[in-house]
Design an enzyme around this catalytic site. Structure first.
Site, PDB file in Angstrom:
ATOM      1  N   GLY A   1      17.884  21.016  -8.950  1.00  0.00           N
ATOM      2  CA  GLY A   1      19.085  20.226  -8.790  1.00  0.00           C
ATOM      3  C   GLY A   1      19.220  19.123  -9.821  1.00  0.00           C
TER       4      GLY A   1
ATOM      5  CG  ASP B   1      14.084  17.970  -1.242  1.00  0.00           C
ATOM      6  OD1 ASP B   1      14.464  18.663  -0.266  1.00  0.00           O
ATOM      7  OD2 ASP B   1      14.383  18.226  -2.417  1.00  0.00           O
TER       8      ASP B   1
END
Length: 454
Positions: free
Chosen positions: A16, A129
């Protein structure tokens, strides 16, 4: 050449935040991984800020299970994060290439991740995450946790606005999916979801393009379970549970995985092959205390009853032992039979509750409950028998249990008489189910009984 020092070879990944390249530090003569952070027109951007935070946080950890960050440099309009190069692949790629892992294969991988999280949490850092693609597995089984780019220290201001969800949807903890800040317990849920992925070959929640639907299921539905997770079933139950307070800390997860299945011998009863007795009039409600419960607590009641029954059996054995003139040891376990000579009239003093006695009582209770529910019922205090709707209500659950397995006592406190444990059980018409349970015992003159759900 980047910053006059780092040469690029080829792209090895993309995430990302940007592409990741294999490179070489020409000054120190070592391979490095370089993450390109886009092309901001100014000297600051969200990606750059995240990268700077990743560098600072990783430097604070300096842990062998965390990917080291060496440098943050600028080349023209591009910024590069220079990191330790880890040969191998991500856990996500490993599962894609080889299929689901067995419990014994997954345990050492997740154990090293738990070690990294334990160090991060001790330093006041929440990763936020944890997922298979952020876990790097080397050729010899060495594991490193990467991408602290959205992690935050507890004392830092968050990079996200209040209520904004950060992290990968399939692995988000329920409280984060509903917009609350991530905590150490949120990392533990994500670790459990990662374990689920490793064992099942797919994430616990299918996200695809319906992110909102996945978030709704995470928040409102019971966590998914795997029928073939083996000795890791209790760990899934202890990490993927809705109540953050009930999730194990990373250090306990690490210890559980390091211990392995050796001390979790199956306690399968001879009732496993028995055909359940048909009884259409028997209530299907699990026997539990009559105390009101909500949320995750109400979902745990059935497992509590199995423990109650086992404990009741041990207490019953202790009563019988006294009646026939035998000494009851810790946990109500009868000692060896004595001779028929008359007992000495001198009084004896019970040693008081002990952690070993409590553990023994619970283990014996579960064995007994699976074998003989009526004997298990006798190991409850009269008050708790009433709260369990009597023998009929109690056996409405235990009468269908065909085996219990993977019993692990997580806590036994003689001061409070509270005991916690995890175990796996199966009813005749369902899949195996793992639960974490906490009980309060009663103790009187060498006898334990189950008094309440703690």
């Amino acid at each position: 050449m980047i910053a006059g020092r780092y040469s690029l070879e080829h792209e090895i990944g993309r995430g990302g935040m940007g592409a990741v390249w294999l490179g070489r530090d020409e000054v120190l003569g070592r391979p490095v991984a370089l993450k390109r952070l886009g092309m901001p027109l100014e000297g600051s951007s969200p990606d750059l800020e995240r990268a700077a935070r990743e560098a600072r946080l990783a430097a604070r950890l300096n842990h062998p299970r965390v990917v080291a960050v060496f440098d943050l440099v600028r080349e023209g309009n591009e910024h590069w994060l220079v990191m330790e190069y880890v040969e191998g692949s991500t856990l996500a790629q490993l599962v894609r290439d080889r299929g689901p892992l067995t419990p014994d294969q997954a345990a050492p991988v997740l154990g090293q991740v738990a070690e990294a999280l334990a160090a991060a949490h001790a330093a006041g850092i929440v990763h936020r995450d944890v997922k298979p693609s952020n876990i790097l597995v080397g050729p010899h089984g060495e594991v490193k946790l990467s991408d602290f780019g959205i992690a935050r220290a507890e004392a830092d201001a968050t990079l996200t606005r209040t209520g904004m969800v950060t992290g990968s949807p399939a692995y988000l903890a329920p409280e984060v999916a509903s917009g609350h800040p991530a905590t150490e317990a949120s990392d533990i849920w994500s670790l459990g979801a990662t374990l689920f992925h490793a064992l099942a070959g797919a994430p616990p929640y299918e996200v695809s393009e319906n992110v909102l639907g996945a978030l709704y299921r995470i928040v409102h539905e019971d966590p998914p379970r795997l029928p073939d997770a083996g000795w890791l079933s209790p760990l899934l139950a202890a990490t993927m549970t809705h109540d953050p307070a009930e999730r194990w800390p990373a250090a306990r997860v690490r210890e559980y995985l390091a211990a392995g299945p050796a001390d979790l011998a199956p306690l399968r009863s001879s009732r496993a092959a028995r055909t359940p007795r048909p009884d259409p009039d028997r209530a299907r409600t699990r026997a539990v205390p009559a105390v009101p419960a909500s949320g995750a607590r109400s979902r745990r009641r059935a497992p509590v009853l199995p423990l109650f029954m086992g404990l009741a059996v041990v207490a019953l054995l202790a009563v019988v032992a006294v009646a026939i003139g035998r000494d009851a040891g810790d946990g109500g376990r009868p000692a060896a039979a004595e001779t028929s000579a008359p007992r000495s009239p001198s009084p004896t003093v019970a040693p008081g509750p002990t952690a070993a006695g409590m553990r023994s009582f619970v283990e014996n209770y579960l064995r007994t409950a699976a074998e003989d529910p009526e004997a298990g019922y006798a190991m409850l205090t009269p008050g708790f028998q009433d709260q369990s709707n009597g023998l009929t209500g109690y056996t409405s659950f235990w009468g269908d249990v065909v085996w219990v397995d993977a019993i692990r006592i997580t806590e036994a406190d003689p001061e409070t008489l509270e005991v916690g444990y995890t175990y796996t059980y199966q009813v005749a018409s369902g899949a195996p189910h793992s639960e974490g349970v906490r009980l309060r015992l009663a103790y009187d003159d060498g006898r334990y009984l189950i008094a309440a759900e703690a």
